[in-house]
Design a protein around this motif. Sequence first.
Motif, short mmCIF file in Angstrom:
data_model
loop_
_atom_site.label_atom_id
_atom_site.label_comp_id
_atom_site.label_asym_id
_atom_site.label_seq_id
_atom_site.Cartn_x
_atom_site.Cartn_y
_atom_site.Cartn_z
N GLN A 169 -8.19 9.73 12.38
CA GLN A 169 -7.65 10.61 11.35
C GLN A 169 -8.74 11.49 10.77
OE1 GLN A 169 -6.01 7.24 9.25
NE2 GLN A 169 -3.96 7.80 9.90
N ILE B 132 -8.85 15.56 9.52
CA ILE B 132 -9.12 15.96 8.14
C ILE B 132 -10.22 17.01 8.04
CG2 ILE B 132 -9.99 15.03 5.96
CD1 ILE B 132 -8.34 12.66 6.41
N LEU C 286 -0.86 11.66 10.03
CA LEU C 286 -1.57 11.27 8.81
C LEU C 286 -0.66 10.59 7.80
CD1 LEU C 286 -3.84 14.37 8.15
CD2 LEU C 286 -4.50 12.13 8.99
N CYS D 272 1.93 6.26 6.47
CA CYS D 272 2.18 5.51 5.25
C CYS D 272 2.40 6.51 4.13
CB CYS D 272 0.98 4.62 4.94
SG CYS D 272 1.03 3.86 3.33
N CYS E 64 2.20 6.46 1.09
CA CYS E 64 1.30 6.49 -0.06
C CYS E 64 0.03 7.26 0.23
CB CYS E 64 0.95 5.08 -0.50
SG CYS E 64 0.28 4.11 0.84
N LEU F 219 -0.13 11.72 -1.16
CA LEU F 219 -0.58 12.30 -2.43
C LEU F 219 -2.11 12.38 -2.57
CD1 LEU F 219 2.25 11.00 -4.72
CD2 LEU F 219 1.76 13.37 -4.12
N PRO F 220 -2.86 11.31 -2.22
CA PRO F 220 -4.32 11.45 -2.27
C PRO F 220 -4.84 12.56 -1.36
CG PRO F 220 -3.73 9.14 -2.06
CD PRO F 220 -2.47 9.93 -1.93
N LEU F 221 -4.25 12.69 -0.17
CA LEU F 221 -4.67 13.75 0.75
C LEU F 221 -4.39 15.12 0.15
CD1 LEU F 221 -3.77 12.67 4.36
CD2 LEU F 221 -5.86 13.80 3.62
N PHE G 63 -1.31 -6.12 14.34
CA PHE G 63 -1.36 -6.37 12.90
C PHE G 63 -0.88 -5.15 12.12
CE2 PHE G 63 -3.77 -6.26 8.87
CZ PHE G 63 -3.33 -7.45 8.32
N GLN H 211 6.49 -3.46 5.51
CA GLN H 211 6.57 -2.53 4.39
C GLN H 211 7.92 -1.82 4.37
OE1 GLN H 211 3.34 0.22 4.71
NE2 GLN H 211 4.31 1.68 3.34
N CYS I 95 -0.31 1.03 -2.78
CA CYS I 95 0.66 0.79 -1.72
C CYS I 95 0.34 -0.56 -1.05
CB CYS I 95 0.62 1.91 -0.69
SG CYS I 95 -0.94 2.04 0.17
N ILE J 5 -5.27 9.11 -9.37
CA ILE J 5 -5.43 10.04 -8.26
C ILE J 5 -6.60 11.00 -8.47
CG2 ILE J 5 -3.81 11.79 -9.04
CD1 ILE J 5 -2.85 11.76 -6.03
N MET K 88 -10.34 10.78 0.91
CA MET K 88 -9.14 11.48 1.38
C MET K 88 -8.10 10.51 1.88
SD MET K 88 -9.65 14.75 1.02
CE MET K 88 -8.81 15.75 2.23
N LEU K 89 -8.54 9.47 2.58
CA LEU K 89 -7.57 8.53 3.15
C LEU K 89 -7.64 7.22 2.39
CD1 LEU K 89 -8.37 9.19 6.90
CD2 LEU K 89 -6.24 9.71 5.76
#
Lengths: 390, 80
Positions: A66, A70, A93, A96, A98, A101-103, A256, A264, B10, B39, B48-49
């Motif tokens: 990933q 980026i 990317l 998941c 969650c 938003l951080p990305l 895993f 999830q 999460c 955040i 970033m990840l």
Amino acid sequence: MSNRSRFLIIVVLFLVCYFLPTGLLSFRNPVFEALALVKWYARRHVVLCLVPAFFIAGAISVFISQASVIRYFGTQARKIVAYSVASVSGSILAVCSCTVLPLFSGIYRRGAGLGPAITFLYSGPAINILAIIFTARVLGWQFGFARVIGAVIFSVVVGLLMHLIFLKEEKRRHSQGNFVVPQKGTERPLWKNALYFGSMVGILVFANWARPTSADTGAWAAVYYFRWIIVFLFALLLTYILVKWFKKEEINRWVFSSWGFALQILPLLFLGVLVAGFLLGRVGHEGVIPSGIVEDLVGGNSLFANFFASVFGAFMYFATLTEVPILKGLLGSGMGKGPALALLLAGPALSLPNMLVIRSVIGTRKTIVYVSLVIIMSTISGIIFGILVR
Amino acid sequence: MKIQIYGRGCPRCHDLARNAEIALRELGRDVQVQHVTDISKITEKGVMLTPALIIDDDIISEGSILAVEELKKIIESRSK
């Protein structure tokens, strides 16, 4: 969770149980519908579709770097590249939900800026690999295809519009330093990766090959007839690849990670199917909400139907993949295909809770503009799709 | 030693935090794992990840759930 909210949940559950209208026929019917729908999903969509999809998603999150994607969101990245990568990279990317938003926040504050960040925010949740597979399987390939194309094209449009609307501010704002992306160690050669993913996709595609109609003869029907042999060959190839090229710990990590996704997503999906069955019933069977209401609100392909579906989707929260059974229920109750796509495009990208997070990152004004643009774009895509598939 | 997990809460973040706690316990270290869910803090750090593992303000890993054994090795090599 605080004790107070726990207590509230218990009270609500108790009241629901206490007043459970078990005597009413109109209540018994929806409960039956909910269970029947769960059974239908369990029989038709879990073993052949969801299980391979979880393994593919797990493989993507473990074996695809990933970090290498980026890089293209950095401050130095060319704009055209940043927009294009932002519009499609959700497929690897955003496995998941969650991580989106951080990305988004990272691209906005430390990287390529508002436009590409918004592009990623809009397309990411809509084109993650699980969502595409499940949409295509349950709602038909047209929806899967339209969801991908719609999300990719309109994400770039919304991103560019946001950039232009806030051009002045964007020019004044300086990004606060770049971000660091740690590179991972050894990589498998591309062709090995391609074969590995190809064999899994092969299993998925041919195991789910649609039954040909009686008018269909030739290649399609022949493939259907021999589909298990084809699936077996792909499975053989996959086994060979795993034994020859993979270390034991890599396989462990893959299994895993796939298990993590299943854990999830499945419980919420199960609940989503129950709710969809209870409220909307199956095709030809009504749930609690009468089909007439659905048809009046979002039937056909009118501007209002598409607009209403977009607004509803934008504010409503859908857990990963639950939008699909709910849409299936709505379509069965008379929703038009255009409004269905509108909901599919506005739904997973936005919800009231994530609007609040977005607001904390880009401020109230930009958030309002963004939400309005999403609603408008989804409405337009819905209308176009509705005309195309009529 | 300061060990932090960056992520918005999460399930994957919880998995990483749990592995880190197990690793610390097996090494007999008395360190609390801290969660950073805000955040803007995540972005300020340059993560970033998510989930990301941060030890003493250095980003150790991003976007992956490290196994207990890997975490033990990292923690031991950092404490030398």
